[in-house]
Design an enzyme around this catalytic site. Structure first.
Site, PDB file in Angstrom:
ATOM      1  N   ASP A  20      -1.883   3.994  -4.689  1.00  0.00           N
ATOM      2  CA  ASP A  20      -2.616   3.003  -3.518  1.00  0.00           C
ATOM      3  C   ASP A  20      -2.089   1.622  -3.623  1.00  0.00           C
ATOM      4  O   ASP A  20      -1.392   1.176  -2.664  1.00  0.00           O
ATOM      5  CB  ASP A  20      -4.297   2.863  -3.917  1.00  0.00           C
ATOM      6  CG  ASP A  20      -4.922   2.074  -3.068  1.00  0.00           C
ATOM      7  OD1 ASP A  20      -4.748   2.614  -1.789  1.00  0.00           O
ATOM      8  OD2 ASP A  20      -5.888   1.375  -3.268  1.00  0.00           O
ATOM      9  N   LYS A  74      -0.656  10.935   0.708  1.00  0.00           N
ATOM     10  CA  LYS A  74       0.277  10.515  -0.200  1.00  0.00           C
ATOM     11  C   LYS A  74      -0.158  10.819  -1.605  1.00  0.00           C
ATOM     12  O   LYS A  74       0.634  11.202  -2.330  1.00  0.00           O
ATOM     13  CB  LYS A  74       0.260   9.046  -0.024  1.00  0.00           C
ATOM     14  CG  LYS A  74       0.956   8.438   1.401  1.00  0.00           C
ATOM     15  CD  LYS A  74       1.028   6.986   1.144  1.00  0.00           C
ATOM     16  CE  LYS A  74      -0.407   6.287   1.302  1.00  0.00           C
ATOM     17  NZ  LYS A  74      -1.182   6.591   2.314  1.00  0.00           N
ATOM     18  N   HIS A  85       1.069  -1.176   0.087  1.00  0.00           N
ATOM     19  CA  HIS A  85       0.072   0.020   0.013  1.00  0.00           C
ATOM     20  C   HIS A  85       0.827   1.040   0.025  1.00  0.00           C
ATOM     21  O   HIS A  85       1.783   1.325   1.011  1.00  0.00           O
ATOM     22  CB  HIS A  85      -0.864  -0.096   1.274  1.00  0.00           C
ATOM     23  CG  HIS A  85      -1.788   1.245   1.100  1.00  0.00           C
ATOM     24  ND1 HIS A  85      -2.590   1.660   0.469  1.00  0.00           N
ATOM     25  CD2 HIS A  85      -1.717   2.400   2.284  1.00  0.00           C
ATOM     26  CE1 HIS A  85      -3.212   2.674   0.737  1.00  0.00           C
ATOM     27  NE2 HIS A  85      -2.651   3.188   1.776  1.00  0.00           N
TER      28      HIS A  85
END
Length: 309
Positions: free
Chosen positions: A177, A159, A138
């Site tokens: 992701d 992020k 992730h």
């Protein structure tokens, strides 16, 4: 590790199938192709089995000088190595006995216009990458100034938003992701997408964006070699390091050591700029330059100068 077959390389490189159409399921077990040499001379001191065998101009010209019976004998030496297939390069004419022998032994024979060196490089790179051990993590993967960077952190830390800012500064998205990491060698880690998330970037309060449609092809890159692992964390007072040069820390992915740093987040802090600075600083270190060492050297020179007068 993905299973590769002869059909995979035929499709990837549009090879002509001369024989063995019903043997496309044969599995590639080795990462490197081979060119027969001593095999033609009946010497088997070392047997490397299961490799794709390449027949270049030298090998084909040699086989054409032989009778069909002698050619089959030499080809039989190659077949002992149990190759998943045999590839003829430079669009050469197949030598006497090759097709008939390989049909009997159920070894596909392929042909291409490419030279021997081109075929070897293409197949090796394709198979190594396809068969490399991989994991999915992730995070976000970006290419900053030509360097692959992993951005990690807890969900909602920012992020994807940081990646979006970097894209606006001319850098490239690789994956959002879910990042697929492939180990190509003990020192090389490749970051890529999982096909489903290709070109997509998810931003909270905005939704899903296709960065290529929005910003053009320059905003996306299929894959990148990972150079840095950056963890985005919440701001902690009195927790920032102010040393001239921090000791390099590493994180392990499948046995590959990647330099790791933390960047703390705070409203108004230019996180994208810090990531650019980290990437450029890492590059300079690889070139042997240390800002801290230069700074200390200047101080020492200033300290010594009055004593020399």
């Amino acid at each position: 590790m993905k299973t590769m077959t002869v059909e995979d390389i035929v499709r990837r490189f549009s090879f002509e199938v001369l024989s063995g159409h019903d043997q496309m399921h044969r599995v590639l077990k080795q990462l490197k192709v081979r060119r027969p040499g001593l095999e033609f001379m009946d010497k088997f001191d070392f047997i490397a089995t299961d490799h794709v065998q390449i027949l270049g101009k030298n090998e084909i010209n040699y086989l054409h000088t032989l009778s069909e019976e002698e050619s089959k004998l030499r080809i039989g030496n190659i077949v002992r190595y149990d190759p998943p297939c045999i590839v003829i390069t430079s669009n050469q004419e197949e030598p006497p006995g090759l097709i008939s022998y390989c049909v009997e032994e159920k070894i596909p024979v392929l042909r291409t216009n490419d030279s021997t060196s081109e075929v070897s490089e293409k197949i090796d790179a394709f198979v190594i990458k396809a068969m490399a051990p991989e994991i999915a993590i992730h995070g976000v993967c970006v290419n900053v100034s030509g360097m692959g960077i992993l951005l990690r952190g807890k969900s909602g830390v920012g992020k994807s938003e940081t990646a979006h800012t970097l894209i606006g500064r001319g850098h490239r998205l690789v994956a959002d992701d879910i990042v697929v990491l492939k180990k190509l060698s003990p020192q090389t880690l490749l970051g890529s997408h999982n096909e489903k998330n290709k070109e997509f970037l998810a931003l909270r309060s905005i939704g899903l964006l296709n960065v290529v449609r929005l910003y053009g092809r320059k905003a996306f890159q299929e894959e990148t070699r990972i150079a840095l692992d950056i963890e985005l964390t919440k701001w902690e007072h009195n927790a920032l390091n102010n040393e001239l040069e921090l000791e390099t820390k590493f994180i392990d992915y499948m046995g590959v050591q990647i330099p790791h740093i933390q960047i703390q987040l705070q409203p108004g802090r230019d996180v994208a700029g810090l990531i650019e600075a980290a990437a450029n600083s890492w590059y300079l270190k690889q070139q042997g330059y240390s800002a801290a060492e230069e700074f200390v050297k200047r101080l020492e020179e200033d300290f010594e100068e009055p004593q020399s007068k």
